[in-house]
Scaffold this motif. Structure first.
Motif: not given
Length: 413
Positions: A254-265
């Motif tokens: 249930x904790x599965x999620x998508x997180x956008x790649x951020x420029x700071x990374x």
């Protein structure tokens, strides 16, 4: 159906195949359809659902059957993907569009997965859906591929569908078994599973490859949905919230999620592809912003608290390879973003970390390797591989990332 071990964990048992399992039915969406309201129907699945077949035909049937309703389709299918990606993308591709009904089709693409893996991902999809809106109805559908007839002729579901049925029984989710109908029609000499050309004697030509239905096959699937909905016509509205009080497997996703790649990374030479670029136009609707690096040494670094991390990326003919490090320890070999299908670009996932301590914070680094991967794996697809593999199309150390897929949460610096 939901047999358990002494420790209380599920243990797979063969499941009898039925055309329909109404269970708690589709009372919520049927009420909205009859009241002439706006209804959003989402289709989460693989290439069988991505095709303009049963998905389109069923949406049209719903509109014809309930002409006063304002019916909208949410196309959330991606070819070649199973529930292990579906659980990460269900929020972005389906739930954010507020579906009233969610069809889930992964019985073919999950065919090689263990029941334990299927339960984790499919339960994650169910629980995310009802956590977002407990009035959303869900229906599992089980499609056919050559080989599934062996179990079905014995009266049982193929293993992937059987695992899904055990989960559906726990949550009282209705299901429709397309594959059982296909096998019965073949046994009755009404259909052939696979043929390069249409068979004689008016038989239905189900597919060319044993997996992807032609028009007649998709019509069988659509007719089964129509029959199933009619069978469930008396089902009452249900608040599914109470079903979240007990789990089928404790380590569901249930904790599965998508997180956008951020420029700071990002460090080194990266470019966010313009929205009007060819790859962004083709894949941006699924992957969001696409970041591209072609220079060796360019890095993506992020921290997360959880057990699993992947990248939603692209494979392609110019794909490079990457060095993956987790908590300071690099893998022994670089990982290519190229394979034997790479005459074109397509969506893929890159596994970064698995089975980590979910309570700890972990650091992941993905770095572009200076050498190209071996391109010979694609040579058999080319007319003149010796010359074609020298062309610019097959040169480069390019990587392209869209989203981070995690079981857990990103930790900000």
């Amino acid at each position: 159906m939901s047999a358990t071990t002494q420790a209380g964990m599920p243990e797979y048992q063969p499941v009898k195949a039925e055309h329909f399992q109404p269970r708690d039915g589709l009372g919520n969406v049927l009420e909205k359809l009859r009241n002439g309201e706006r209804v959003n129907i989402a289709y989460l699945g693989g290439s069988i659902t991505a095709a303009n077949g049963w998905r389109v035909k069923t949406r049209e049937w719903f509109q014809e059957e309930f002409p006063k309703a304002d019916i909208h389709e949410i196309h959330a299918a991606i070819g070649g993907t199973g529930s292990d990606l579906g659980v990460f993308r269900v929020q972005r591709d389906a739930l954010r569009h507020e579906p009233d009904l969610l069809f889930v089709e992964f019985a073919v693409n999950d065919g090689g997965a263990s029941p334990e893996r299927i339960w984790k991902a499919m339960e994650g999809i169910v629980r995310q859906t009802w956590a977002a809106d407990p009035t959303t109805d869900i229906c599992f559908v089980y499609t056919y591929r050559v080989g599934y007839e062996n179990d079905l002729r014995d009266g049982n579901c193929p293993r992937a569908a059987g695992a899904m049925e055990m989960l559906a029984d726990h949550y009282q989710i209705p299901s429709i078994n397309f594959a059982k109908k296909v096998v019965e029609m073949e046994q009755a000499d009404e259909l052939v599973f696979k043929a390069d050309s249409a068979p004689a004697n008016g038989l239905i030509h189900f597919s060319k490859d044993g997996v992807h239905p032609l028009g007649g096959g998709h019509q069988i699937y659509a007719d089964m949905v129509a029959q199933g909905v009619e069978l469930m016509s008396e089902s009452k509205p249900v608040d599914h919230q109470s079903k979240l009080g007990s789990t089928f497997v404790e380590d569901h996703w249930q904790a599965a999620k998508m997180v956008p790649v951020d420029k700071s990374m990002l460090s080194g030479d990266w470019e966010q592809l313009p929205e009007d670029s060819t790859l962004a136009r083709r894949f941006g609707n699924r992957m969001g912003a696409l970041w591209e690096a072609t220079t060796p040494g360019a890095k993506l670094t992020f921290k997360f608290r959880g057990s699993t991390a992947k990248l939603y990326d692209l494979l392609g003919p110019d794909g490079g390879q990457v060095i993956i490090s987790v908590d300071g320890t690099p893998r022994s070999k670089p990982v290519p973003r190229f394979d034997s299908y790479c005459t074109y670009h397509r969506i893929a996932t890159l596994s970064l970390a698995n089975n980590l301590d979910a309570d700890e914070t972990h650091t992941v680094t993905v770095e572009v390797h200076p050498e190209q991967p071996d391109r010979q794996s694609v040579a058999f697809r080319l007319k003149n591989p010796e010359e074609e593999l020298k062309a610019p199309k097959y040169q480069g150390t390019c990587v392209r990332f869209g989203q981070i897929l995690i079981l857990g949460d990103i930790v900000s610096e």
